[in-house]
Structure formats: structure tokens, C-alpha cells
Design a protein around this motif. Structure first.
Motif, PDB file in Angstrom:
ATOM      1  N   ASN A  60       0.787  -1.244   0.000  1.00 53.22           N
ATOM      2  CA  ASN A  60       0.000   0.000   0.000  1.00 53.22           C
ATOM      3  C   ASN A  60       0.811   1.282   0.000  1.00 53.22           C
ATOM      4  N   THR A  61       2.054   1.227   0.431  1.00 50.58           N
ATOM      5  CA  THR A  61       2.786   2.462   0.704  1.00 50.58           C
ATOM      6  C   THR A  61       3.710   2.916  -0.420  1.00 50.58           C
ATOM      7  N   LEU A 137       8.408  -5.746   3.159  1.00 49.04           N
ATOM      8  CA  LEU A 137       8.156  -4.351   2.792  1.00 49.04           C
ATOM      9  C   LEU A 137       6.882  -3.818   3.442  1.00 49.04           C
ATOM     10  N   ILE A 138       5.875  -4.667   3.567  1.00 50.09           N
ATOM     11  CA  ILE A 138       4.644  -4.229   4.236  1.00 50.09           C
ATOM     12  C   ILE A 138       4.922  -3.896   5.703  1.00 50.09           C
ATOM     13  N   GLU A 139       5.749  -4.702   6.341  1.00 53.72           N
ATOM     14  CA  GLU A 139       6.016  -4.534   7.765  1.00 53.72           C
ATOM     15  C   GLU A 139       7.149  -3.551   8.061  1.00 53.72           C
ATOM     16  N   ASN A 140       7.899  -3.145   7.049  1.00 51.55           N
ATOM     17  CA  ASN A 140       9.027  -2.222   7.219  1.00 51.55           C
ATOM     18  C   ASN A 140       8.887  -1.095   6.201  1.00 51.55           C
ATOM     19  N   VAL A 141       8.074  -0.122   6.543  1.00 54.13           N
ATOM     20  CA  VAL A 141       7.738   0.952   5.612  1.00 54.13           C
ATOM     21  C   VAL A 141       8.981   1.725   5.175  1.00 54.13           C
ATOM     22  N   ASN A 142       9.955   1.890   6.068  1.00 50.73           N
ATOM     23  CA  ASN A 142      11.175   2.609   5.688  1.00 50.73           C
ATOM     24  C   ASN A 142      11.933   1.874   4.577  1.00 50.73           C
TER      25      ASN A 142
END
Length: 189
Positions: A60-61, A137-142
């Protein structure tokens, strides 16, 4: 006389189907669910281990190509080509084939992209590194934002060279996929 996509060389195809990135669009989840229903209706359930939304449209991000990637894991011992043949007879086009992977697409038209575009990746169960990368990637937005930045930098440079675009992302993907597999262990094995 209209040419077929199969008659075009790689350069012509890359010109017709350039890399294009856009901000996340919630409709991609709907497109995935619609295609999932179609796949579940046409594929034999006793042969399929799992069907998953992968790729940047599942995150999503970040910006993504407006192409929904779907991983179809086939139970070990079954023929991947059998599944690919079913899909080809339903209008998918074979893009790439190796011993343990077959890629197909839907939504590539002689005049460019259709409204909805899909890439299907058929593999054997457990050959699913994409799931680990997606979850990380979902759990680590950075980290997702670093991936997005890389993709945006590569976009214009390789707009008409999909292979180079993919190759330029490989080191990043491998690095974080390994971290994800170590963290999540056997989540999808």
C-alpha cells in the motif's frame, strides 16, 4: 494487416509497453480479488497449493507499475505446463518459461496496455521468495520507501528496457528477501 504481439521483437514490445509507475491505487486489490476468483474457477484445486498477490501493487505504501502480479504455487509433483496450458486456453499469453517457473500475462494488447494488466508467475510450492519480500516491505515501511525511491530513479532511465530495470533492482530485492526469510523462517514453506 495487423501484426501480432508474437511477431514483434523485444525493442518493439518495450516501446509499446513502457515502464510506467504510479501511486498506489486501492483498485489493485479489487483487480487481484477478481482475477483470483477467475483462477480458482478454472484451475484444479487439488493441484494448487496457494495463489497470492505479490509485487508492488500488493504494498500500500509505494508506487508501482499498474500491473497486478500473482504467484500460483503448484503442489510438487504436478506439471507446471499443465497449469500454463489451462491459462493459455483462457487467454493468457506465455511470456517466459524455464524448468521450474512459467510466467504469463494478460492485458497486453496490440495497441498497448488494457485497463487491467496481470502477470502470473507459476512455480512449485515453496518457490515463493516474493511472499517474503512482500511481507517484509509491508512490515518495514522505511525499507519499502527505499525500494520505491530506487524504482523511481530507475523508471525513466530504463523506461523502454524492462530487463535492465529488473536487473537493476535485483541486488536490493535479494538483500531484503534474505533478511525476510531469516526473520520469518518457514512462514510459507
Amino acid at each position: 494487416m495487423t501484426r501480432k504481439l508474437s511477431d514483434m521483437d523485444l525493442e518493439e514490445l518495450w516501446q509499446l509497453f513502457p515502464i510506467c509507475l504510479e501511486q498506489h491505487n486501492e483498485c489493485w486489490k479489487t483487480w487481484y480479488k477478481e482475477e483470483l476468483a477467475i483462477l480458482q474457477a478454472i484451475l484444479p484445486s487439488n493441484v494448487i497449493k496457494r495463489i497470492s498477490h505479490i509485487g508492488s501493487t500488493s504494498i500500500n505504501t509505494i508506487w508501482a507499475k499498474p500491473t497486478v502480479d500473482i504467484l500460483i504455487e503448484v503442489i510438487n509433483g504436478y506439471d507446471l505446463q499443465y497449469i500454463a496450458n489451462i491459462l493459455v486456453h483462457k487467454g493468457y499469453l506465455c511470456m517466459n518459461k524455464s524448468k521450474n517457473r512459467i510466467s504469463l500475462n494478460k492485458g497486453y494488447m496490440i495497441n498497448g496496455f488494457a485497463e487491467k494488466v496481470y502477470h502470473l508467475h507459476i512455480s512449485y510450492e515453496g518457490d515463493n521468495a516474493e511472499l517474503y519480500f512482500r511481507d517484509y516491505l509491508i512490515e518495514n515501511v522505511n525499507i519499502a520507501k527505499k525500494y520505491e525511491k530506487l524504482k523511481l530513479e530507475l523508471w525513466k532511465k530504463y523506461e523502454h528496457n524492462r530487463d535492465a530495470y529488473t536487473d537493476a533492482k535485483t541486488d536490493f530485492i535479494v538483500k531484503y528477501t534474505k533478511q525476510a526469510e531469516a526473520l520469518y523462517k518457514n512462514r510459507y514453506r
